[in-house]
Design an enzyme around this catalytic site. Structure first.
Site, PDB file in Angstrom:
ATOM      1  N   ARG A  16       2.883   1.306   0.486  1.00  0.00           N
ATOM      2  CA  ARG A  16       4.109   2.101   0.663  1.00  0.00           C
ATOM      3  C   ARG A  16       4.980   2.090  -0.578  1.00  0.00           C
ATOM      4  NH1 ARG A  16       5.639  -1.441   5.832  1.00  0.00           N
ATOM      5  NH2 ARG A  16       3.365  -1.487   5.883  1.00  0.00           N
ATOM      6  N   LYS A  22      -2.925   7.084  -1.640  1.00  0.00           N
ATOM      7  CA  LYS A  22      -2.790   5.675  -2.027  1.00  0.00           C
ATOM      8  C   LYS A  22      -4.011   5.245  -2.836  1.00  0.00           C
ATOM      9  CE  LYS A  22      -2.781   0.980  -0.021  1.00  0.00           C
ATOM     10  NZ  LYS A  22      -2.613   0.156   1.205  1.00  0.00           N
ATOM     11  N   ASP A  60      -6.960  -4.612  -2.931  1.00  0.00           N
ATOM     12  CA  ASP A  60      -5.753  -5.191  -2.337  1.00  0.00           C
ATOM     13  C   ASP A  60      -6.012  -6.628  -1.900  1.00  0.00           C
ATOM     14  OD1 ASP A  60      -3.357  -5.683  -1.111  1.00  0.00           O
ATOM     15  OD2 ASP A  60      -3.668  -4.296   0.576  1.00  0.00           O
ATOM     16  N   ASP A  92       1.921  -7.742   0.582  1.00  0.00           N
ATOM     17  CA  ASP A  92       0.736  -7.046   1.083  1.00  0.00           C
ATOM     18  C   ASP A  92       1.086  -5.649   1.605  1.00  0.00           C
ATOM     19  OD1 ASP A  92      -1.891  -6.657   1.703  1.00  0.00           O
ATOM     20  OD2 ASP A  92      -1.914  -7.955   3.480  1.00  0.00           O
ATOM     21  N   LYS A 112      -4.176 -12.166   1.500  1.00  0.00           N
ATOM     22  CA  LYS A 112      -4.931 -11.884   2.720  1.00  0.00           C
ATOM     23  C   LYS A 112      -5.910 -13.011   3.013  1.00  0.00           C
ATOM     24  CE  LYS A 112      -5.097  -6.825   2.388  1.00  0.00           C
ATOM     25  NZ  LYS A 112      -4.435  -6.522   3.665  1.00  0.00           N
ATOM     26  N   ASP A 156      -9.358   0.333  -0.609  1.00  0.00           N
ATOM     27  CA  ASP A 156      -7.944   0.624  -0.344  1.00  0.00           C
ATOM     28  C   ASP A 156      -7.439   1.817  -1.170  1.00  0.00           C
ATOM     29  OD1 ASP A 156      -5.760   0.036   1.234  1.00  0.00           O
ATOM     30  OD2 ASP A 156      -4.925  -1.466  -0.131  1.00  0.00           O
ATOM     31  N   GLU A 190       1.982  -3.154  -0.002  1.00  0.00           N
ATOM     32  CA  GLU A 190       2.108  -2.592  -1.350  1.00  0.00           C
ATOM     33  C   GLU A 190       1.884  -1.088  -1.394  1.00  0.00           C
ATOM     34  OE1 GLU A 190      -0.620  -3.678  -0.148  1.00  0.00           O
ATOM     35  OE2 GLU A 190      -2.020  -2.115  -0.742  1.00  0.00           O
TER      36      GLU A 190
HETATM   37  N1  BES Z   1      -4.509  -2.132   2.668  1.00  0.00           N
HETATM   38  C1  BES Z   1      -3.832  -2.737   3.748  1.00  0.00           C
HETATM   39  C2  BES Z   1      -4.100  -2.062   5.090  1.00  0.00           C
HETATM   40  C3  BES Z   1      -5.508  -2.162   5.591  1.00  0.00           C
HETATM   41  C4  BES Z   1      -5.890  -3.232   6.385  1.00  0.00           C
HETATM   42  C5  BES Z   1      -6.426  -1.187   5.290  1.00  0.00           C
HETATM   43  C6  BES Z   1      -7.195  -3.311   6.838  1.00  0.00           C
HETATM   44  C7  BES Z   1      -7.734  -1.256   5.761  1.00  0.00           C
HETATM   45  C8  BES Z   1      -8.112  -2.321   6.530  1.00  0.00           C
HETATM   46  C9  BES Z   1      -2.327  -2.709   3.522  1.00  0.00           C
HETATM   47  O1  BES Z   1      -1.914  -2.747   2.194  1.00  0.00           O
HETATM   48  C10 BES Z   1      -1.761  -3.923   4.187  1.00  0.00           C
HETATM   49  O2  BES Z   1      -2.143  -4.986   3.825  1.00  0.00           O
HETATM   50  N2  BES Z   1      -0.901  -3.718   5.152  1.00  0.00           N
HETATM   51  C11 BES Z   1      -0.302  -4.797   5.860  1.00  0.00           C
HETATM   52  C12 BES Z   1       1.166  -4.502   5.975  1.00  0.00           C
HETATM   53  C13 BES Z   1       1.987  -5.626   6.527  1.00  0.00           C
HETATM   54  C14 BES Z   1       2.022  -6.785   5.576  1.00  0.00           C
HETATM   55  C15 BES Z   1       3.384  -5.112   6.766  1.00  0.00           C
HETATM   56  C16 BES Z   1      -0.935  -4.870   7.246  1.00  0.00           C
HETATM   57  O3  BES Z   1      -1.179  -3.818   7.847  1.00  0.00           O
HETATM   58  O4  BES Z   1      -1.232  -5.962   7.694  1.00  0.00           O
HETATM   59 ZN    ZN Z   2      -3.271  -1.964   0.828  1.00  0.00          ZN
HETATM   60 ZN    ZN Z   3      -1.759  -4.700   1.428  1.00  0.00          ZN
END
Ligand code: BES
Ligand code: ZN
Ligand code: ZN
Length: 498
Positions: free
Chosen positions: A347, A261, A266, A343, A273, A284, A345
């Site tokens: 995947r 990834k 992000d 968010d 966020k 990220d 993204e």
């Molecule tokens: N990049 C984030 C995941 C992340 C969070 C990495 C904190 C490192 C530290 C990812 O893109 C994300 O935001 N995931 C969301 C998914 C949700 C919206 C389904 C999450 O995990 O909150």
């Molecule tokens: Zn992310």
């Molecule tokens: Zn994200």
């Protein structure tokens, strides 16, 4: 640093490091050190307990010159990771004050078995201790001068020399790649665009002789990488799709596809966020960095596999053009995706990366690494990456490599029930279940929908481990998690009988 090997000490280096674990047998080692330095064993025993990272300097004279022996504690039953961190910590603390003539000794009975492993850890740790995070500081006084000109003598038993030489070489090589990865992951988003990742890969490919192809926006559109394009819609930087390919000189044992990834920042997109920890989202692209570092290591160590590393790279930004919650997008695979949360993204771009890798490369083994979910951090904290796999042998091999390198993984289930949560009313699949439960698993189930039924696939969610708190920075900083793990996994696989 330059490392040389010796099996006996003719004349002591100005500073000699003696790593010591906390165990009965260490007494014999302390006894011989006591004799050299003229310190009674009783005193040594009380003043030095060999706890992890503890250090005790002893002074003595040899032919009228002042010499030092530093006892370096490793704690009880130290693993590879603990030995590395003890040396890294020591190297970091003493960065500016290590004398040009420094040594590390493994010949005082301080190592019971597998000296080569200790040597690799020591070399790797000392090199990493030199890492300088303050790239953008203008006040040079604030920067410690790295100990690059050091000549480090490594003392091992005669019969360990051959293995130790290989270990030194590996320790140096992996440290150099890890520090490159630190720089990449620690770089702020205004200094790190999708093109920056592509440039890094091209430079590494040239230097270590593997092929790198970078697809630009137009080519990405022509190919139909709609997941990547959707995430990139709100960005002022065009996406890149980086394809690295390493071929061994002898016939390859297996074809291995790696996908990382590469989200260079992000924001969450329109599902934005909260601000508190958003700055960490510059990391990220930790999965991409792990894949890039692994390709570089495979080339450096000439591993016997044909490896393709694929990195879809973009940032996830807020703009009038950004993809909106509820939008339905396409994908390289052909499936339609309802974007419930912008968010989620990672995947979307991995879906394209995975499908592309299977279709264009048809690997025997398919592995992706991604800082994918906050849910994985809530599940495992910062002590292990999440592992998801449809193949027990692959999962067990990765778990074993995680254990031996200290870049630990913990497996979570990917039962079919979780897939139901990703069903969309309007499209083939949605990118977020909407529920605050099992988020790391449902994310893995989403990815699984795009692997083209590949039978040997593993996904590693490294959100909690790609950056970490440490003594080396006040903020969380890069760990290069995945580089050592994957290098070890590939090396084990190379030695494995079919
Ligand atoms: N990049 C984030 C995941 C992340 C969070 C990495 C904190 C490192 C530290 C990812 O893109 C994300 O935001 N995931 C969301 C998914 C949700 C919206 C389904 C999450 O995990 O909150
Ligand atoms: Zn992310
Ligand atoms: Zn994200």
């Amino acid at each position: 640093m330059k490392f040389s090997l010796n099996h006996s000490i003719q004349s002591y280096p100005d500073l000699l490091i003696v790593p010591i674990a906390k165990q009965e047998a260490s007494l014999r080692c302390l006894e011989s050190i006591g004799k050299i330095t003229n310190v009674p064993l009783e005193v040594l025993k009380t003043d030095f307990e060999a706890t992890h990272k503890e250090s005790q300097t002893l002074y003595f004279q040899e032919n009228g010159t002042n010499k030092r022996i530093v006892l370096l504690g490793l704690g009880k039953q130290p693993g590879f990771k603990e030995i590395i961190s003890a040396f890294r910590s020591f190297g970091y603390r003493r960065k500016s004050s290590l004398p040009a003539s420094t040594g590390v000794s493994f010949i005082f009975g301080n190592v019971e078995e597998n000296a080569a492993l200790w040597v690799e850890a020591a070399v790797n740790g000392l090199e990493l201790g030199n890492y300088e995070i303050g790239l953008y500081k203008t006040d040079t006084d604030e920067k410690a001068t790295p100990a690059t000109d050091l000549a480090v003598q490594v003392f091992v038993a005669q019969n360990e020399k051959e293995a130790a030489q290989i270990a030194i070489d590996r320790g140096i090589k992996i440290a150099a790649t890890q520090m490159e990865i630190f720089d990449l992951v620690n770089a702020p988003s205004n200094k790190k665009t999708p093109q920056t990742l592509a440039d890094w890969a091209m430079r590494s490919g040239k230097k270590h002789d593997y092929a790198v192809q970078v697809l630009n926006q137009k080519e990405i559109e022509e190919l139909g990488l709609h997941g990547l394009l959707a995430v990139n819609r709100g960005s002022e930087n065009p996406p890149t799709f980086i394809i690295m390919e390493y071929r061994p000189s002898s016939p390859a044992k297996k074809k291995i596809g790696l996908v990382g990834k590469g989200v260079t920042f992000d924001t969450g997109g329109l599902s934005i966020k909260p601000s508190a920890n958003m700055h960490y989202m510059k990391s990220d692209m930790g999965g991409a960095a792990a894949v890039m570092g692994t390709l570089e290591m495979a080339a450096k160590l000439q591993l016997p596999f044909h490896i393709m590393g694929v990195v879809p790279a973009t940032d996830n930004s807020v703009d009038a053009k950004s993809v909106k919650p509820g939008d339905v997008i396409g994908s390289y695979d052909g499936k339609t995706i309802e974007v419930i949360d912008t968010d989620a993204e990672g995947r979307l771009i991995l879906a394209d990366g995975l499908a592309y890798t299977v279709r264009h490369f048809n690997p025997d083994i398919l592995i992706d690494l991604a800082t994918l979910t906050g849910s994985c951090i809530r599940t495992l904290g910062t002590y292990a990456g999440g592992l998801f796999s449809n193949n027990d042998e692959l999962a067990n091999d990765l778990l074993a490599s995680g254990q031996s390198t200290g870049e630990r993984l913990w497996q979570l289930p990917i039962w079919e029930e979780y897939r139901n949560e990703m069903k969309s009313d309007v499209a083939d699949i949605k990118n977020f279940s909407g529920a605050p439960s099992a988020g790391a698993i449902t994310a893995a189930k989403f990815l699984e929908a795009f692997i083209q039924d590949h039978p040997v696939w593993a996904h590693m969610d490294i959100a909690g481990v790609a950056v970490s708190d440490s003594e080396f920075s006040s903020q969380k900083s890069a760990t290069a998690f995945g580089v050592r793990l994957m290098t070890q996994y590939l090396q084990q696989l190379a030695e494995k009988k079919a």
